[in-house]
Design a protein around this motif. Structure first.
Motif, PDB file in Angstrom:
ATOM      1  N   UNK A  56     -34.591   3.669  -5.786  1.00 24.67           N
ATOM      2  CA  UNK A  56     -34.495   5.022  -6.516  1.00 24.67           C
ATOM      3  C   UNK A  56     -35.376   6.091  -6.058  1.00 24.67           C
ATOM      4  N   UNK A  57     -36.168   5.800  -5.038  1.00 26.58           N
ATOM      5  CA  UNK A  57     -37.076   6.962  -4.358  1.00 26.58           C
ATOM      6  C   UNK A  57     -36.421   7.558  -3.373  1.00 26.58           C
ATOM      7  N   UNK A  58     -34.984   7.008  -2.831  1.00 27.92           N
ATOM      8  CA  UNK A  58     -34.493   7.714  -1.784  1.00 27.92           C
ATOM      9  C   UNK A  58     -32.972   8.195  -2.350  1.00 27.92           C
ATOM     10  N   UNK A 132     -39.872  17.218 -19.272  1.00 27.59           N
ATOM     11  CA  UNK A 132     -41.512  17.778 -19.408  1.00 27.59           C
ATOM     12  C   UNK A 132     -42.399  17.065 -18.446  1.00 27.59           C
ATOM     13  N   UNK A 133     -41.683  16.010 -18.002  1.00 30.10           N
ATOM     14  CA  UNK A 133     -42.581  15.277 -16.858  1.00 30.10           C
ATOM     15  C   UNK A 133     -42.541  16.012 -15.607  1.00 30.10           C
ATOM     16  N   UNK A 134     -43.711  16.543 -14.851  1.00 26.81           N
ATOM     17  CA  UNK A 134     -43.594  17.162 -13.800  1.00 26.81           C
ATOM     18  C   UNK A 134     -43.219  16.376 -12.303  1.00 26.81           C
ATOM     19  N   UNK A 138     -39.861  17.156  -9.868  1.00 24.47           N
ATOM     20  CA  UNK A 138     -39.995  17.159  -8.484  1.00 24.47           C
ATOM     21  C   UNK A 138     -38.984  16.183  -8.092  1.00 24.47           C
ATOM     22  N   UNK A 139     -38.906  15.026  -8.706  1.00 22.50           N
ATOM     23  CA  UNK A 139     -37.767  13.959  -8.390  1.00 22.50           C
ATOM     24  C   UNK A 139     -36.430  14.511  -8.314  1.00 22.50           C
ATOM     25  N   UNK A 140     -36.151  15.319  -9.306  1.00 22.58           N
ATOM     26  CA  UNK A 140     -34.678  16.103  -9.299  1.00 22.58           C
ATOM     27  C   UNK A 140     -34.609  17.036  -8.279  1.00 22.58           C
ATOM     28  N   UNK A 141     -35.461  17.722  -7.817  1.00 18.04           N
ATOM     29  CA  UNK A 141     -35.389  18.768  -6.841  1.00 18.04           C
ATOM     30  C   UNK A 141     -35.356  18.332  -5.283  1.00 18.04           C
TER      31      UNK A 141
END
Length: 151
Positions: A56-58, A132-134, A138-141
């Motif tokens: 899920x990190x990639x 609301x979680x930064x 970042x993950x979505x972007x």
């Protein structure tokens, strides 16, 4: 499974395609299973948090990527049987192969539509949960939707 059903119409096989397709199929099944297990274990240990570890990190949807690999492997296994060598022109020769290739393409379109929110409100639901979680932002972007980023 259109690739498999169309491939059953012919007895023609190719050991190289069977081996390559089996490798792609097996890798896809492993990716899909591991991704689902990783998310399940993560959610058990971290209720209320979004999963961004392991596969899920990639990829935001590595299980869907694995599913696409499964069906692509089936297509590869059956590809030689889908070519009609006796057809009088190229269109008829590759007609069944082209038709069978629509199966993984359709799945990709379906998965992509779900992942982008154009088919279901999944992006709205996840944004309302984790927006609301930064780290989620970042993950979505930065994380690809379906096809993993290995570099």
């Amino acid at each position: 499974s259109m690739p498999y059903l169309l491939g059953m119409l012919s007895k023609q096989t190719n050991p190289t395609f069977v081996k390559a397709g089996t490798v792609v199929f097996g890798a896809g099944l492993a990716v899909e299973t591991i991704a689902d297990a990783q998310k399940w274990f993560f959610k058990q240990a971290n209720p209320g948090k979004f999963c961004d570890v392991g596969l899920w990190a990639i990829s935001q949807h590595p299980n869907w990527f694995g599913n696409l690999m499964v069906w692509s492997g089936i297509l590869i296994i059956n590809a030689p049987a889908l070519i009609q060598h006796s057809a009088p022109n190229p269109w008829k020769k590759y007609y069944r192969l082209g038709l069978a290739a629509l199966s993984p393409l359709f799945l990709w379109g379906l998965f992509h539509s779900q992942a982008t929110g154009s088919l279901t409100p999944t992006t709205q639901i996840t944004s309302s949960k984790y927006g609301s979680d930064p780290n989620f932002q970042r993950y979505i972007k930065e994380t690809p939707l379906i096809f993993p980023k290995f570099w």
